[in-house]
Design a protein around this motif. Sequence first.
Motif, PDB file in Angstrom:
ATOM      1  N   ASP A 101     -33.730  52.268  85.067  1.00 49.92           N
ATOM      2  CA  ASP A 101     -35.119  52.594  84.986  1.00 49.92           C
ATOM      3  C   ASP A 101     -36.536  51.475  84.353  1.00 49.92           C
ATOM      4  N   GLU A 102     -36.183  50.621  83.885  1.00 49.66           N
ATOM      5  CA  GLU A 102     -36.602  49.048  83.591  1.00 49.66           C
ATOM      6  C   GLU A 102     -37.101  48.202  85.361  1.00 49.66           C
ATOM      7  N   ARG A 103     -36.182  48.182  85.966  1.00 47.08           N
ATOM      8  CA  ARG A 103     -36.830  47.631  87.602  1.00 47.08           C
ATOM      9  C   ARG A 103     -37.291  48.741  88.088  1.00 47.08           C
ATOM     10  N   LEU A 104     -37.509  49.641  87.713  1.00 45.76           N
ATOM     11  CA  LEU A 104     -37.743  50.635  88.437  1.00 45.76           C
ATOM     12  C   LEU A 104     -39.447  50.807  88.311  1.00 45.76           C
ATOM     13  N   GLU A 105     -39.315  51.357  86.973  1.00 46.81           N
ATOM     14  CA  GLU A 105     -40.899  51.194  86.578  1.00 46.81           C
ATOM     15  C   GLU A 105     -41.949  49.548  86.902  1.00 46.81           C
ATOM     16  N   LEU A 106     -41.001  47.929  86.625  1.00 53.22           N
ATOM     17  CA  LEU A 106     -41.897  47.029  87.302  1.00 53.22           C
ATOM     18  C   LEU A 106     -41.908  47.387  89.241  1.00 53.22           C
ATOM     19  N   LEU A 107     -40.968  48.341  89.392  1.00 47.87           N
ATOM     20  CA  LEU A 107     -41.254  48.331  90.793  1.00 47.87           C
ATOM     21  C   LEU A 107     -42.518  48.917  91.379  1.00 47.87           C
ATOM     22  N   ARG A 108     -42.847  49.585  90.566  1.00 47.52           N
ATOM     23  CA  ARG A 108     -43.501  51.241  90.267  1.00 47.52           C
ATOM     24  C   ARG A 108     -44.865  50.511  90.379  1.00 47.52           C
ATOM     25  N   ARG A 113     -41.474  42.671  94.554  1.00 44.41           N
ATOM     26  CA  ARG A 113     -42.224  42.965  95.261  1.00 44.41           C
ATOM     27  C   ARG A 113     -40.588  43.471  96.237  1.00 44.41           C
ATOM     28  N   ARG A 114     -40.509  44.389  97.060  1.00 47.08           N
ATOM     29  CA  ARG A 114     -39.754  44.422  97.017  1.00 47.08           C
ATOM     30  C   ARG A 114     -39.016  43.364  98.065  1.00 47.08           C
TER      31      ARG A 114
END
Length: 117
Positions: A101-108, A113-114
């Motif tokens: 969840d933390e990584r998805l929040e940072l990505l969004r 960067r992908r």
Amino acid sequence: MAERALRGMSLGSRSMESDAGVEFADRITVHYDCEDCGHVTEVTMFAEAEVPLVWECQCGKEAVLREHERPEPTKPVKPQRTHWDMLLERRTMDDLQVLLDERLELLRAGKLRRRSA
């Protein structure tokens, strides 16, 4: 072209050596019978070699040396651990969900960067 050239000879495909004077090692032929499919596998071995009791059959199963019994397995085979197995040894599923969840929040949010594959 030089006079020494070997013309009409396909170099690399045939050896210029002969077998004259060569003493071959003593050999034996052993037979393995596959109990599952009935295949017979013949293997030529060095006479002084230790002959294994089991050989892989052409069908992919194990064939047993003729006139011998199948040997007992020495120890149970342990399945290979995967990356996921090792990860689960270190973290619980709840911990992994929080990290995801933390990584998805940072990505969004555009803070990560992908990576291109």
